[in-house]
Motif scaffolding. Structure first.
Motif, PDB file in Angstrom:
ATOM      1  N   ASP A  17       0.841  -1.197   0.000  1.00 12.25           N
ATOM      2  CA  ASP A  17       0.000   0.000   0.000  1.00 12.25           C
ATOM      3  C   ASP A  17       0.876   1.247   0.000  1.00 12.25           C
ATOM      4  N   ILE A  18       0.366   2.315  -0.591  1.00 13.39           N
ATOM      5  CA  ILE A  18       1.034   3.621  -0.536  1.00 13.39           C
ATOM      6  C   ILE A  18      -0.020   4.703  -0.302  1.00 13.39           C
ATOM      7  N   VAL A  19       0.429   5.853   0.106  1.00  8.15           N
ATOM      8  CA  VAL A  19      -0.434   7.021   0.252  1.00  8.15           C
ATOM      9  C   VAL A  19       0.133   8.108  -0.661  1.00  8.15           C
ATOM     10  N   GLY A  24      -1.198  21.998  -2.414  1.00 12.86           N
ATOM     11  CA  GLY A  24      -0.875  23.119  -3.281  1.00 12.86           C
ATOM     12  C   GLY A  24      -1.238  24.466  -2.701  1.00 12.86           C
ATOM     13  N   LEU A  25      -0.711  25.475  -3.343  1.00 12.01           N
ATOM     14  CA  LEU A  25      -0.915  26.867  -2.966  1.00 12.01           C
ATOM     15  C   LEU A  25      -1.251  27.645  -4.224  1.00 12.01           C
ATOM     16  N   PHE A  71       1.201  26.376  -7.374  1.00 11.01           N
ATOM     17  CA  PHE A  71       2.341  25.524  -7.037  1.00 11.01           C
ATOM     18  C   PHE A  71       1.816  24.339  -6.246  1.00 11.01           C
ATOM     19  N   TYR A  72       2.366  23.156  -6.525  1.00  6.93           N
ATOM     20  CA  TYR A  72       1.937  22.028  -5.719  1.00  6.93           C
ATOM     21  C   TYR A  72       3.015  20.973  -5.606  1.00  6.93           C
ATOM     22  N   VAL A  73       2.789  20.091  -4.640  1.00  2.46           N
ATOM     23  CA  VAL A  73       3.734  19.025  -4.338  1.00  2.46           C
ATOM     24  C   VAL A  73       2.957  17.719  -4.309  1.00  2.46           C
ATOM     25  N   VAL A  74       3.479  16.720  -4.997  1.00  5.68           N
ATOM     26  CA  VAL A  74       2.950  15.361  -4.884  1.00  5.68           C
ATOM     27  C   VAL A  74       3.902  14.623  -3.953  1.00  5.68           C
ATOM     28  N   HIS A 116      -5.416  20.444  -0.373  1.00  5.05           N
ATOM     29  CA  HIS A 116      -4.728  19.159  -0.356  1.00  5.05           C
ATOM     30  C   HIS A 116      -5.718  18.041  -0.629  1.00  5.05           C
ATOM     31  N   GLU A 117      -5.176  16.945  -1.148  1.00  2.13           N
ATOM     32  CA  GLU A 117      -5.940  15.734  -1.434  1.00  2.13           C
ATOM     33  C   GLU A 117      -5.103  14.545  -0.987  1.00  2.13           C
TER      34      GLU A 117
END
Length: 163
Positions: A17-19, A24-25, A71-74, A116-117
């Protein structure tokens, strides 16, 4: 430094499993520097802190830019427990940054948006392929293996991650 290209067909070495957490902003008012600059600057500190602590649960991340204002981060995490624990730790970067953001948001209403998601992804529900690419995304977070180890097609790779 540019990442080295891994020639051929590869897949992420992720197992189990992963999350996947996306955050983002969005800068709604460019001139309202005091509203968005502190939030913008807090993310690199959080990512550095998480990356330096092996037991944080963060597998890796990718910084992305949607536009001049977005801007966002995965982020890839081992599990939701690590992600949620980090969000609430008062002695880590996130909690004070979140408190400060909320304080600024009350006075600069609408100047900056955040989102966020969170996706809990069970084994067997993800697959990947990278052709002549440096490690990217999940593969950058977990490493790469030859695609033949997991299957030549997406369906075969999904089956292979099911166990």
């Amino acid at each position: 430094m540019t990442a080295r290209v891994a020639l051929g067909r590869k897949t992420a070495a992720a197992e189990g499993d992963i999350v996947v957490f996306q955050i983002g902003l969005r800068i709604n008012r460019l001139r309202s520097l005091s509203s968005w600059v502190p939030a913008f600057m807090s993310m690199p500190r959080m990512l550095r802190e998480l990356s330096q602590e092996e037991s944080s649960g963060l597998l890796g991340y990718k910084l992305l830019f949607g536009s001049l204002r977005d801007f966002y981060v995965v982020q890839y995490w081992t599990d939701k427990e690590h992600l949620l624990a980090y969000a609430h730790q008062k002695d880590k970067e996130h909690r004070p940054a979140w408190t400060a953001f909320n304080r600024r948001a009350r006075t600069g209403r609408g100047h900056v948006g955040i989102w966020h998601e969170t996706f809990l992804v069970p084994a067997g529900s993800y697959e990947s392929v990278y052709v002549d690419m440096p490690p990217y995304g999940l593969a950058e977070a977990t490493g790469v293996v030859p695609v033949s180890r997991r299957g030549e097609t997406a369906a075969q790779r999904l089956e292979a991650t099911d166990s």
